[in-house]
Write an enzyme that holds these catalytic residues in place. Sequence first.
Site, PDB file in Angstrom:
ATOM      1  N   HIS A  74       0.841  -1.185   0.000  1.00  0.00           N
ATOM      2  CA  HIS A  74       0.000   0.000   0.000  1.00  0.00           C
ATOM      3  C   HIS A  74       0.885   1.248   0.000  1.00  0.00           C
ATOM      4  O   HIS A  74       2.089   1.182   0.253  1.00  0.00           O
ATOM      5  CB  HIS A  74      -0.934  -0.003   1.204  1.00  0.00           C
ATOM      6  CG  HIS A  74      -2.049  -0.999   1.091  1.00  0.00           C
ATOM      7  ND1 HIS A  74      -3.108  -1.046   1.956  1.00  0.00           N
ATOM      8  CD2 HIS A  74      -2.267  -1.997   0.185  1.00  0.00           C
ATOM      9  CE1 HIS A  74      -3.939  -2.018   1.608  1.00  0.00           C
ATOM     10  NE2 HIS A  74      -3.434  -2.616   0.541  1.00  0.00           N
ATOM     11  N   GLU A 106       1.293   3.737   1.981  1.00  0.00           N
ATOM     12  CA  GLU A 106       2.025   4.071   3.199  1.00  0.00           C
ATOM     13  C   GLU A 106       3.276   3.203   3.343  1.00  0.00           C
ATOM     14  O   GLU A 106       4.360   3.704   3.672  1.00  0.00           O
ATOM     15  CB  GLU A 106       1.119   3.891   4.424  1.00  0.00           C
ATOM     16  CG  GLU A 106      -0.085   4.821   4.449  1.00  0.00           C
ATOM     17  CD  GLU A 106      -1.316   4.253   3.766  1.00  0.00           C
ATOM     18  OE1 GLU A 106      -2.424   4.611   4.168  1.00  0.00           O
ATOM     19  OE2 GLU A 106      -1.160   3.425   2.823  1.00  0.00           O
ATOM     20  N   ALA A 127     -47.845  17.217  -5.314  1.00  0.00           N
ATOM     21  CA  ALA A 127     -48.213  18.614  -5.548  1.00  0.00           C
ATOM     22  C   ALA A 127     -49.463  18.643  -6.404  1.00  0.00           C
ATOM     23  O   ALA A 127     -49.776  17.688  -7.135  1.00  0.00           O
ATOM     24  CB  ALA A 127     -47.079  19.375  -6.245  1.00  0.00           C
ATOM     25  N   ALA A 128     -50.177  19.757  -6.319  1.00  0.00           N
ATOM     26  CA  ALA A 128     -51.363  19.947  -7.152  1.00  0.00           C
ATOM     27  C   ALA A 128     -50.944  20.349  -8.564  1.00  0.00           C
ATOM     28  O   ALA A 128     -49.763  20.576  -8.846  1.00  0.00           O
ATOM     29  CB  ALA A 128     -52.257  21.018  -6.532  1.00  0.00           C
ATOM     30  N   LEU A 187     -34.278  23.004   5.352  1.00  0.00           N
ATOM     31  CA  LEU A 187     -33.771  21.651   5.638  1.00  0.00           C
ATOM     32  C   LEU A 187     -33.128  21.546   7.019  1.00  0.00           C
ATOM     33  O   LEU A 187     -32.091  20.913   7.192  1.00  0.00           O
ATOM     34  CB  LEU A 187     -32.770  21.186   4.562  1.00  0.00           C
ATOM     35  CG  LEU A 187     -33.323  20.958   3.161  1.00  0.00           C
ATOM     36  CD1 LEU A 187     -32.292  20.229   2.312  1.00  0.00           C
ATOM     37  CD2 LEU A 187     -34.628  20.195   3.177  1.00  0.00           C
ATOM     38  N   LEU A 225     -35.118  12.947  -8.190  1.00  0.00           N
ATOM     39  CA  LEU A 225     -34.017  12.402  -7.400  1.00  0.00           C
ATOM     40  C   LEU A 225     -34.428  11.087  -6.744  1.00  0.00           C
ATOM     41  O   LEU A 225     -33.681  10.108  -6.762  1.00  0.00           O
ATOM     42  CB  LEU A 225     -33.583  13.416  -6.343  1.00  0.00           C
ATOM     43  CG  LEU A 225     -32.346  13.067  -5.527  1.00  0.00           C
ATOM     44  CD1 LEU A 225     -31.114  12.951  -6.416  1.00  0.00           C
ATOM     45  CD2 LEU A 225     -32.109  14.120  -4.441  1.00  0.00           C
ATOM     46  N   ALA A 274     -34.396   8.335  -9.285  1.00  0.00           N
ATOM     47  CA  ALA A 274     -33.038   7.903  -9.624  1.00  0.00           C
ATOM     48  C   ALA A 274     -32.490   6.955  -8.569  1.00  0.00           C
ATOM     49  O   ALA A 274     -31.869   5.926  -8.899  1.00  0.00           O
ATOM     50  CB  ALA A 274     -32.128   9.120  -9.772  1.00  0.00           C
TER      51      ALA A 274
END
Length: 364
Positions: free
Chosen positions: A73, A75, A193-194, A235, A302, A305
Amino acid sequence: MHDPHPPQPAAAGTAPLPATVLPAAEHAALRRALELAARGPADTPNPQVGCVLLAPDGTTLGEGHHRGAGTPHAEADALADAAARGHDPRGGTAVVTLEPCRHTGRTGPCARALREAGVARVVFALPDPGAAEGGGGAELAAAGIDVAGGPAAVGEELAESALDLIGPWYARAARPAVHVILKTATTLDGRVAAADGTSRWITGPAAREHAHRVRAGVDAIVVGTGTVRADDPALTARPAGAVAGPQPLRVAVGRRPVPATARIRGSDGRFLQATTHDPALVIAHLAARGVRRAVLEGGPRLGTAFLRAGAVDELHAYLAPVHLGAGAAAVGDLGVTTIDGALRWRTVHVDPLGEDVLLVARPA
């Protein structure tokens, strides 16, 4: 009334690490580590990772990168390079593009290698989202090593550069690490929604209060940029009677610019725009910021998806005793052409919320 999702404790090894401002030498070293990482093969099961070892005075002791499955790896490669140069890494800093692993596979754990080498500080751009591999940063911190990891520590620009480099791998590794809840609030005929676009309020106060309690128990709230522009949501989690605390990360998904005055941006720095439409990459963005539970609140494009991608772990369907007969639907085309292809869910429980009903379900 039963709340299915009280606030959850952080998973082992996922506690947020302290945010820092990187010194110039470490900032430059991380850019160099990204260059080194790009030298590794991109078509292997392992991610491209680079590492630079710095002396306390900021000079380079060694460099390394991962060359493919079965090879050292980054490191370990950097430690070997430092030894070949005759440098001792004790007291130095390891700057890595991905959190040092704590997993033993074909090679030993990188976190242990750095600890045994005597480094005093570790900086990494992205946390490792793997269940077995992740948590190396917390292990190093527990051993008394100074650790700075993730976008909050290295800055969004460098973290995004690291994610761009290994996005597909990171997305695959992150998928099990982030639990995605899809929230819908609909009429009985599945409308959000309307016909004129109005949607406040389909559900009543009890359902909205419950949704705020769910928000308070997750790490991120996710919406599309279309929802941001149409509704300008704040939010925030505002459950009644709760003591004010840190807010979940507010995430806008999509390439359309989010206005500077949008309420989602807030003033606490807890905002992210994921400029993609790929659910897997959205999840990668969330995992890179330590998110383990996220609620996806809209809009329909969204949510569709994520459903098509099989990226929803739990469904919260708030149903109001209302009919509209027209207007936007909660879910778009899922590519289902026959009843045998329907996405099936297993009902976990159903709760009455005032006049409304909450159905909680998981994939069958």
